[in-house]
Design an enzyme around this catalytic site. Sequence first.
Site, PDB file in Angstrom:
ATOM      1  N   SER A 117      58.299  34.435   4.361  1.00  0.00           N
ATOM      2  CA  SER A 117      58.008  33.240   5.163  1.00  0.00           C
ATOM      3  C   SER A 117      58.469  33.351   6.611  1.00  0.00           C
ATOM      4  CB  SER A 117      58.655  32.007   4.517  1.00  0.00           C
ATOM      5  OG  SER A 117      60.054  32.124   4.482  1.00  0.00           O
ATOM      6  N   LYS A 165      62.993  23.039   4.244  1.00  0.00           N
ATOM      7  CA  LYS A 165      62.961  23.639   5.580  1.00  0.00           C
ATOM      8  C   LYS A 165      62.815  22.573   6.661  1.00  0.00           C
ATOM      9  CE  LYS A 165      60.982  28.009   3.936  1.00  0.00           C
ATOM     10  NZ  LYS A 165      59.820  28.912   3.948  1.00  0.00           N
TER      11      LYS A 165
END
Length: 794
Positions: free
Chosen positions: A688, A731
């Site tokens: 990611s 996140k």
Amino acid sequence: MAELTTQTYPVLPLHTGVVLPQMVVTIALESAEAKAAAASAGEGGHLLLVPKTDDRYAAVGVIASIESTVTLRNGQRAVVVRALHRARVGVGVIGTGDGLWLEASPIDDPEPTSHHRELAGELRATLRALFDSIGNPRLIDLLAGVDEPGALADSAGWWPDLSIERKVELLEAVDLTDRLELVTDWAKEALAERELAEKISSDVRDGMEKTQRDFLLRQQLDAIRKELGDDDSEGDAASYRERLAGLELPEATHKAIERELDRLERTNPQAVEHGWIRTWLETIFDLPWNVVTDDQLDLHHARGILDADHTGLDDVKDRIVEELAVRKLRRERAGELEAEAPRATILALVGPPGVGKTSLGRSIARALGREFVRVALGGVRDEAEIRGHRRTYVGAQPGRIVRALTEAGTMNPVFLLDELDKVGNDWRGDPAAALLEVLDPAQNHSFRDHYLEVDLDLSDVLFIATANVLETIPAPLLDRLEIVQLDGYTEDEKVAIARDHLLARVNGRSGLKPGEVEVTDAALHRIVDGYTREAGVRGLERQLGKVIRKAATTIASDVEGDDDGARSLTVTIDAGEVTSYLGRPRFHAEEIAERTATPGVATGLAVTGAGGDVLFVEATALPGGDQPGGEPGLTVTGQLGDVMRESARIALSYVRSHRDAIGLAEGADRKPVHIHFPAGAVPKDGPSAGITMTTALASLLSGRPVRPEVGMTGEVTLQGRVLPIGGLKQKVLAAHRAGLTEVILPARNEGDLEDLPSEVRDAMTFHPVHDVADVLRLALAAQVDADPTLSTAA
């Protein structure tokens, strides 16, 4: 040791014994050669006595004088001889006649030294202890009359347990030191053997005496009970049968208990097996077989308890209320259902530390009105911890499941399996594999513990598991769980939790009464923003503890100064006073702006076991390697996994292949590049960070810094496509805590934004993207003066 002149002596072979110097013995003249030797020597003459074993003459004999000739009771002649000293036997026959004559060199012991006398003293003490243990006073008296070290060693020849071979070895020990040490070793060895035998005999005797004493005491106890009319001769079996009659048990379980009761009646109470059977029966009767708690399935009441105990976590509370609603309908409509479905769902609360997973389990138990038990699985490596030990093992006991049911006192508690992701495995088995049956609604109605060996119905137990991460949970076990994600709290939620829950708890631990310390919401915001950046609230509780303890010190000092001891001070803590309590802030809103001011630094978002986090990516160009057509080198540091290293290579390949579109200077893409992820001691992996590394490289090589208010996450392909990632909510919450206002994310993750709290969605701007070109357009700021080393013209 001195050898005298060699002389010739008639030889008397000794076939059944050994004569040592200073001995006076009677020797029967049984053979012709013995009679010939005695006749040759004559009365008052000298003989050479040589032991003969296994058809071998000893190398050393003893010279003896004939004291007298006697006739034994059986009419046989014998000689009484006195052994004088050793003699080394020569080789060959020297004389002829009726007897055997040999040359021999007499040997006298040397004058004893102090060392010899020390050895003799040790030998005397050892022989005295040995002869005393044998119980032979004659040998002890013999030792008292011997002074010379050599004679003392030779006195061991009277030792009745000394073999013929050892006596020959003693005779052949000409050196005085060797002789003393040899006999001492033999004596110590024999003494140790006798002491060991005596100890074993004593232990056996004591054990037999204890057994006999216990038997007599039990017989007396039984007689006393009979006299008192309290005859319990049938043991506890009758009381166990009464308890069994009062239980409604499955037929197989009932038969198993009956078998054990029959064994108990047949087994001697003094036998070890009797205690084992009693322990098994006590364990199985301690289980709450027919005890079931009635569920309180009032959904509004349950939601009220969950809201009172926890702030936020609305999605989790909704899922718990849904589970209660299903249980309520299933109970009310049990007769109308066409097929019986599994009666339980295994919930797994997964999230960072400190978000309230364990306390949620307690709240669920309180909402249902059930008992609550918790089993900590962190570090458990033995399968027997779950399923118990076989009864064949000494010290066997049931597993944690059975012990927890006994502790709860009911067959349907709320059962919290804490830290499921930290279960280990080794040669003792895999506890996670043992949990497969426990956590399978289709199987746990017949769970079998290895110790009890009877079926237990766990289908009414509400199992709740907790974990920080899913990656370490085995796939078969994970397949049996319904995952409920707890992603952390926003700043406003943390302030509310601190105000409604944490302050009261910390005040109580600090000995403060309500109202003595007041912390304003502004101060709480300051603590949350400047001193804690975590998904949970444990760090926040620790910081509040520091503040409250300092305030408690002020209050305690004020009370100490009062004459009447009454409180006269109320401490109010506002935002401006937080620094005086906690020191300078640990986190600063301008940190990201400072780090991204230089081209080559980008802000990414990541998920760790502690929740979401902000991840910086730094890139720099190295000198050299900029010849036209040269291949640039790539160095990646920061304790990265293979997936992350591959993402770095993909990012560099994309930037090189799109240098014109990105606007790189001529030759800038041929410089060696170093990519680093700070916090190098923390392992990192995953795809990611792909667009973050691409952005950092594009920023470095184009000279355009990354906008400080922007964070990003997404996987990148060689064609520049942005692929979806996981953990978006954690996140984004981390980005919000860090002060970021914009987030670039994959377009296919746009639907995950609905999971975010409304205050976070309103406070931030989100940019769903399909291509890296869109990422660079959104993330890079205007052109600044480029690093001259990036251009080949420099």
